[in-house]
Scaffold this motif. Structure first.
Motif, PDB file in Angstrom:
ATOM      1  N   MET A  55       0.855  -1.169   0.000  1.00 39.15           N
ATOM      2  CA  MET A  55       0.000   0.000   0.000  1.00 39.15           C
ATOM      3  C   MET A  55       0.904   1.235   0.000  1.00 39.15           C
ATOM      4  O   MET A  55       1.917   1.255   0.716  1.00 39.15           O
ATOM      5  CB  MET A  55      -0.862  -0.023   1.270  1.00 39.15           C
ATOM      6  CG  MET A  55      -1.974   0.973   1.308  1.00 39.15           C
ATOM      7  SD  MET A  55      -2.979   0.801   2.825  1.00 39.15           S
ATOM      8  CE  MET A  55      -3.893  -0.691   2.460  1.00 39.15           C
ATOM      9  N   LEU A  56       0.582   2.234  -0.791  1.00 40.33           N
ATOM     10  CA  LEU A  56       1.331   3.484  -0.743  1.00 40.33           C
ATOM     11  C   LEU A  56       1.274   4.033   0.680  1.00 40.33           C
ATOM     12  O   LEU A  56       0.234   3.963   1.345  1.00 40.33           O
ATOM     13  CB  LEU A  56       0.752   4.509  -1.714  1.00 40.33           C
ATOM     14  CG  LEU A  56       0.942   4.234  -3.198  1.00 40.33           C
ATOM     15  CD1 LEU A  56       0.185   5.259  -4.026  1.00 40.33           C
ATOM     16  CD2 LEU A  56       2.419   4.249  -3.558  1.00 40.33           C
ATOM     17  N   GLU A  57       2.373   4.592   1.138  1.00 41.46           N
ATOM     18  CA  GLU A  57       2.452   5.033   2.537  1.00 41.46           C
ATOM     19  C   GLU A  57       1.420   6.105   2.883  1.00 41.46           C
ATOM     20  O   GLU A  57       0.824   6.070   3.947  1.00 41.46           O
ATOM     21  CB  GLU A  57       3.867   5.516   2.854  1.00 41.46           C
ATOM     22  CG  GLU A  57       4.113   5.735   4.325  1.00 41.46           C
ATOM     23  CD  GLU A  57       3.906   4.493   5.196  1.00 41.46           C
ATOM     24  OE1 GLU A  57       3.551   4.658   6.381  1.00 41.46           O
ATOM     25  OE2 GLU A  57       4.083   3.363   4.716  1.00 41.46           O
ATOM     26  N   THR A  58       1.185   7.052   1.988  1.00 43.97           N
ATOM     27  CA  THR A  58       0.200   8.100   2.290  1.00 43.97           C
ATOM     28  C   THR A  58      -1.207   7.522   2.379  1.00 43.97           C
ATOM     29  O   THR A  58      -2.001   7.929   3.224  1.00 43.97           O
ATOM     30  CB  THR A  58       0.238   9.218   1.235  1.00 43.97           C
ATOM     31  OG1 THR A  58       0.102   8.635  -0.061  1.00 43.97           O
ATOM     32  CG2 THR A  58       1.521  10.010   1.313  1.00 43.97           C
ATOM     33  N   VAL A  59      -1.503   6.566   1.519  1.00 43.08           N
ATOM     34  CA  VAL A  59      -2.812   5.893   1.554  1.00 43.08           C
ATOM     35  C   VAL A  59      -2.931   5.077   2.834  1.00 43.08           C
ATOM     36  O   VAL A  59      -3.974   5.069   3.506  1.00 43.08           O
ATOM     37  CB  VAL A  59      -2.991   5.004   0.301  1.00 43.08           C
ATOM     38  CG1 VAL A  59      -4.256   4.179   0.381  1.00 43.08           C
ATOM     39  CG2 VAL A  59      -2.977   5.862  -0.957  1.00 43.08           C
ATOM     40  N   ARG A  60      -1.852   4.412   3.204  1.00 38.59           N
ATOM     41  CA  ARG A  60      -1.819   3.604   4.429  1.00 38.59           C
ATOM     42  C   ARG A  60      -2.042   4.478   5.665  1.00 38.59           C
ATOM     43  O   ARG A  60      -2.816   4.136   6.556  1.00 38.59           O
ATOM     44  CB  ARG A  60      -0.477   2.875   4.517  1.00 38.59           C
ATOM     45  CG  ARG A  60      -0.379   1.926   5.654  1.00 38.59           C
ATOM     46  CD  ARG A  60       0.997   1.222   5.648  1.00 38.59           C
ATOM     47  NE  ARG A  60       1.226   0.718   6.956  1.00 38.59           N
ATOM     48  CZ  ARG A  60       1.679   1.425   7.979  1.00 38.59           C
ATOM     49  NH1 ARG A  60       2.023   2.677   7.835  1.00 38.59           N
ATOM     50  NH2 ARG A  60       1.812   0.886   9.164  1.00 38.59           N
ATOM     51  N   GLU A  61      -1.375   5.610   5.723  1.00 39.31           N
ATOM     52  CA  GLU A  61      -1.517   6.512   6.870  1.00 39.31           C
ATOM     53  C   GLU A  61      -2.949   7.015   7.000  1.00 39.31           C
ATOM     54  O   GLU A  61      -3.480   7.121   8.112  1.00 39.31           O
ATOM     55  CB  GLU A  61      -0.543   7.682   6.743  1.00 39.31           C
ATOM     56  CG  GLU A  61       0.899   7.279   6.987  1.00 39.31           C
ATOM     57  CD  GLU A  61       1.885   8.395   6.669  1.00 39.31           C
ATOM     58  OE1 GLU A  61       1.457   9.526   6.329  1.00 39.31           O
ATOM     59  OE2 GLU A  61       3.096   8.119   6.749  1.00 39.31           O
ATOM     60  N   ASP A  62      -3.586   7.321   5.875  1.00 38.18           N
ATOM     61  CA  ASP A  62      -4.980   7.763   5.904  1.00 38.18           C
ATOM     62  C   ASP A  62      -5.885   6.649   6.434  1.00 38.18           C
ATOM     63  O   ASP A  62      -6.762   6.898   7.268  1.00 38.18           O
ATOM     64  CB  ASP A  62      -5.421   8.194   4.500  1.00 38.18           C
ATOM     65  CG  ASP A  62      -6.871   8.648   4.484  1.00 38.18           C
ATOM     66  OD1 ASP A  62      -7.168   9.676   5.128  1.00 38.18           O
ATOM     67  OD2 ASP A  62      -7.696   7.961   3.845  1.00 38.18           O
ATOM     68  N   ALA A  63      -5.662   5.432   5.967  1.00 37.15           N
ATOM     69  CA  ALA A  63      -6.481   4.299   6.435  1.00 37.15           C
ATOM     70  C   ALA A  63      -6.266   4.063   7.931  1.00 37.15           C
ATOM     71  O   ALA A  63      -7.232   3.786   8.666  1.00 37.15           O
ATOM     72  CB  ALA A  63      -6.142   3.044   5.644  1.00 37.15           C
TER      73      ALA A  63
END
Length: 187
Positions: A55-63
């Motif tokens: 998962m892209l890190e920015t997407v992961r952080e949002d989740a």
């Protein structure tokens, strides 16, 4: 799809297909997974016949932020930690066998997840489990040059070890001694 996406956010450095399925526990897992990959919310790579999901890190952080705001993050982190505690305990015997090279490689790929599991276990007060995992990985720490890291984890765990089983404490102390010897730290 949203639930699966959020569940996969607890993995650090990606995960195997099997780990994703175990944590997701969804009847529509394959369809949801395909939709997430198609929608570029997940990336899948195949290496040596094994599928690994990222998962892209920015997407992961949002989740992760959404999971935390909904009060679901701790439960998923617990399940994640238990999954990697099982991996570490299984690895102890496997690292003594003929497939030890494959197991060393597998543990290296999962090192970020192992770190996250150890962090959660120690933070949750499950010191006995954390020390069991660290000790079980004794051969891995030395074989892959992670001795300093093993010693840091052991120092934290042993510092919190009041009230744990004598057997676990003894194993952790033995592991700490082996790791120190590997760095020629005789004191």
């Amino acid at each position: 799809q949203r639930d699966l996406h959020r569940a996969l956010a607890v993995f650090m450095g990606g995960c195997t297909f099997e780990d994703a399925r175990a944590l997701a526990e969804e009847s529509t897992f394959l369809g949801d997974l395909e939709a997430l990959v198609t929608g570029s919310l997940l990336r899948s790579d195949v290496s040596d016949g094994e599928v690994r999901l990222f998962m892209l890190e920015t997407v992961r952080e949002d989740a992760l932020a959404r999971l935390a705001s909904e009060g679901m993050l701790d439960e998923l982190r617990q399940r994640h930690a238990e999954r990697f505690l099982e991996l570490a305990v299984s690895a102890e015997e496997e690292l003594k066998g003929q497939d030890h090279g494959q197991w060393l490689d597998r543990l290296e790929r999962e090192l970020d997840n192992i770190r996250a599991a150890l962090d959660w276990l120690l933070g949750a007060g499950r010191v006995d489990d954390a020390l069991r995992a660290i000790s079980a990985l004794e051969r891995f720490w030395r074989a892959h040059g992670h001795v300093g890291e093993a010693r840091r984890w052991l120092a934290i765990g042993l510092g919190l070890s009041e009230g744990i089983s004598a057997e676990t404490r003894a194993d952790a102390l033995w592991t700490a001694a082996r790791q120190a010897a590997a760095q020629s730290d005789w004191e």
